[in-house]
Design a protein around this motif. Structure first.
Motif, PDB file in Angstrom:
ATOM      1  N   ILE A 165       0.840  -1.193   0.000  1.00  0.00           N
ATOM      2  CA  ILE A 165       0.000   0.000   0.000  1.00  0.00           C
ATOM      3  C   ILE A 165       0.873   1.240   0.000  1.00  0.00           C
ATOM      4  N   ARG A 166       0.597   2.174  -0.884  1.00  0.00           N
ATOM      5  CA  ARG A 166       1.335   3.426  -0.967  1.00  0.00           C
ATOM      6  C   ARG A 166       0.449   4.541  -0.474  1.00  0.00           C
ATOM      7  N   VAL A 167       0.918   5.285   0.497  1.00  0.00           N
ATOM      8  CA  VAL A 167       0.176   6.450   0.957  1.00  0.00           C
ATOM      9  C   VAL A 167       0.983   7.695   0.631  1.00  0.00           C
ATOM     10  N   PHE A 168       2.152   7.868   1.252  1.00  0.00           N
ATOM     11  CA  PHE A 168       2.993   9.008   0.964  1.00  0.00           C
ATOM     12  C   PHE A 168       4.444   8.559   0.911  1.00  0.00           C
ATOM     13  N   GLY A 169       5.098   8.739  -0.218  1.00  0.00           N
ATOM     14  CA  GLY A 169       6.541   8.643  -0.295  1.00  0.00           C
ATOM     15  C   GLY A 169       7.107  10.043  -0.288  1.00  0.00           C
ATOM     16  N   TYR A 212     -16.143  -0.802  -8.976  1.00  0.00           N
ATOM     17  CA  TYR A 212     -15.249  -1.940  -8.810  1.00  0.00           C
ATOM     18  C   TYR A 212     -15.710  -2.835  -7.668  1.00  0.00           C
ATOM     19  N   ASP A 213     -15.941  -4.117  -7.981  1.00  0.00           N
ATOM     20  CA  ASP A 213     -16.242  -5.116  -6.964  1.00  0.00           C
ATOM     21  C   ASP A 213     -14.932  -5.724  -6.475  1.00  0.00           C
ATOM     22  N   VAL A 214     -14.728  -5.687  -5.183  1.00  0.00           N
ATOM     23  CA  VAL A 214     -13.474  -6.142  -4.583  1.00  0.00           C
ATOM     24  C   VAL A 214     -13.305  -7.644  -4.777  1.00  0.00           C
ATOM     25  N   GLN A 215     -12.103  -8.047  -5.197  1.00  0.00           N
ATOM     26  CA  GLN A 215     -11.780  -9.449  -5.416  1.00  0.00           C
ATOM     27  C   GLN A 215     -11.102 -10.052  -4.187  1.00  0.00           C
ATOM     28  N   ALA A 216     -11.090 -11.380  -4.133  1.00  0.00           N
ATOM     29  CA  ALA A 216     -10.591 -12.083  -2.949  1.00  0.00           C
ATOM     30  C   ALA A 216      -9.124 -11.790  -2.664  1.00  0.00           C
ATOM     31  N   SER A 247      -2.805  -1.859  -9.200  1.00  0.00           N
ATOM     32  CA  SER A 247      -3.545  -0.604  -9.223  1.00  0.00           C
ATOM     33  C   SER A 247      -4.090  -0.319  -7.841  1.00  0.00           C
ATOM     34  N   GLU A 248      -4.408   0.920  -7.596  1.00  0.00           N
ATOM     35  CA  GLU A 248      -4.844   1.308  -6.260  1.00  0.00           C
ATOM     36  C   GLU A 248      -5.759   2.518  -6.337  1.00  0.00           C
ATOM     37  N   GLN A 249      -6.741   2.556  -5.469  1.00  0.00           N
ATOM     38  CA  GLN A 249      -7.521   3.774  -5.284  1.00  0.00           C
ATOM     39  C   GLN A 249      -7.678   3.979  -3.787  1.00  0.00           C
ATOM     40  N   ALA A 307      -6.074  -3.016  -5.584  1.00  0.00           N
ATOM     41  CA  ALA A 307      -6.477  -4.113  -6.449  1.00  0.00           C
ATOM     42  C   ALA A 307      -5.276  -4.818  -7.056  1.00  0.00           C
ATOM     43  N   ALA A 308      -5.386  -6.132  -7.177  1.00  0.00           N
ATOM     44  CA  ALA A 308      -4.331  -6.916  -7.812  1.00  0.00           C
ATOM     45  C   ALA A 308      -4.390  -6.785  -9.329  1.00  0.00           C
TER      46      ALA A 308
END
Length: 236
Positions: free
Chosen positions: A4-8, A167-171, A124-126, A152-153
């Motif tokens: 997870i990326r928040v702040f670099g 987007y429906d979250v995947q396992a 990818s990430e949101q 998301a993977a």
């Protein structure tokens, strides 16, 4: 797989440069899921002193990406700000709904961010978050927040924060939802009035209206901030 990326460091530097973008807009983001852990001490979401586990969970954010500091690259984009960093906040309000009861609160203003990431090859990430700290009329300090994300993977989530999607979250995705309403007295003793963690099953973003480029002006910000501390509406 990337974490997870928040702040670099580079992201923080670019955030506060506030690079302009032609696609600034007002967007709405809704996270839905089920409470996995939580407790309501004061009855914000129904009866007081009630376990929230298993209840339906929904958090809806509204962001104006023209506010605060706007940052964008080919792989990520963000609008962020608040009193903690000395800029305007992009958050126009937050509504939390648990067990069919909606709580609209001034969770925005202290630090708020809408963030998107997509590297085009492996992940990818949101990510969206908002928080607010103030002093209530009775002299107690309030620290309230809502933080929700889906990592998301797949490449299903866009880097753009103004691109509508569902987007429906995947396992195999990494996801989380967290809200907390807390107060503390002058001694610093804190009480969690209500809190919840949730398993997110869906996240959706809609484009409410287009907006001008960041930097075009901040008039009307005060009128856009959400007033009041706790306002409750029950589902009919």
């Amino acid at each position: 797989m990337m974490g997870i990326r928040v702040f670099g460091a580079a992201t923080l530097a670019a955030l506060f440069l506030g690079a302009p973008s032609a696609d600034a807009a007002i967007v709405g983001v809704t996270y839905t899921g089920t409470v996995s852990a939580g407790f309501d001490q004061i009855g914000l979401f129904g009866s007081p002193n009630r376990d929230l586990v298993g209840d339906s969970y929904q958090v809806t954010y509204t962001f104006n990406t023209v506010m605060g500091s706007y940052f964008t690259t080919p792989t990520e984009s963000s609008a962020s700000g608040g009193t903690s960093v000395g800029t305007s906040s992009p958050s126009l309000g937050v509504t939390v709904t648990i067990n069919g009861v909606s709580v609209s609160s001034n969770l925005n203003g202290y630090f708020d961010q809408i963030y998107g990431y997509n590297d085009g090859s492996s992940s990818s990430e949101q990510y969206h978050s908002t928080s607010y700290s103030n002093v209530t009329p009775d002299g107690k300090n309030a620290l309230n927040y809502a933080t929700n994300y889906v990592y998301a993977a797949s490449l299903a989530l866009p880097a753009s924060i103004t691109t509508p999607y569902n987007y429906d979250v995947q396992a195999n995705d990494n996801q989380a939802g967290t809200i907390a309403f807390s107060t503390s007295d002058n001694s610093g003793a804190q009480t969690l009035d209500a809190w919840a963690s949730a398993n997110i099953t869906n996240v959706a973003e809609t484009l409410i209206s287009p907006g001008p480029n960041p930097g075009a002006g901040l008039a009307g910000l005060a009128a856009l901030m959400v007033a009041g501390f706790y306002v409750r509406t029950r589902r009919a």
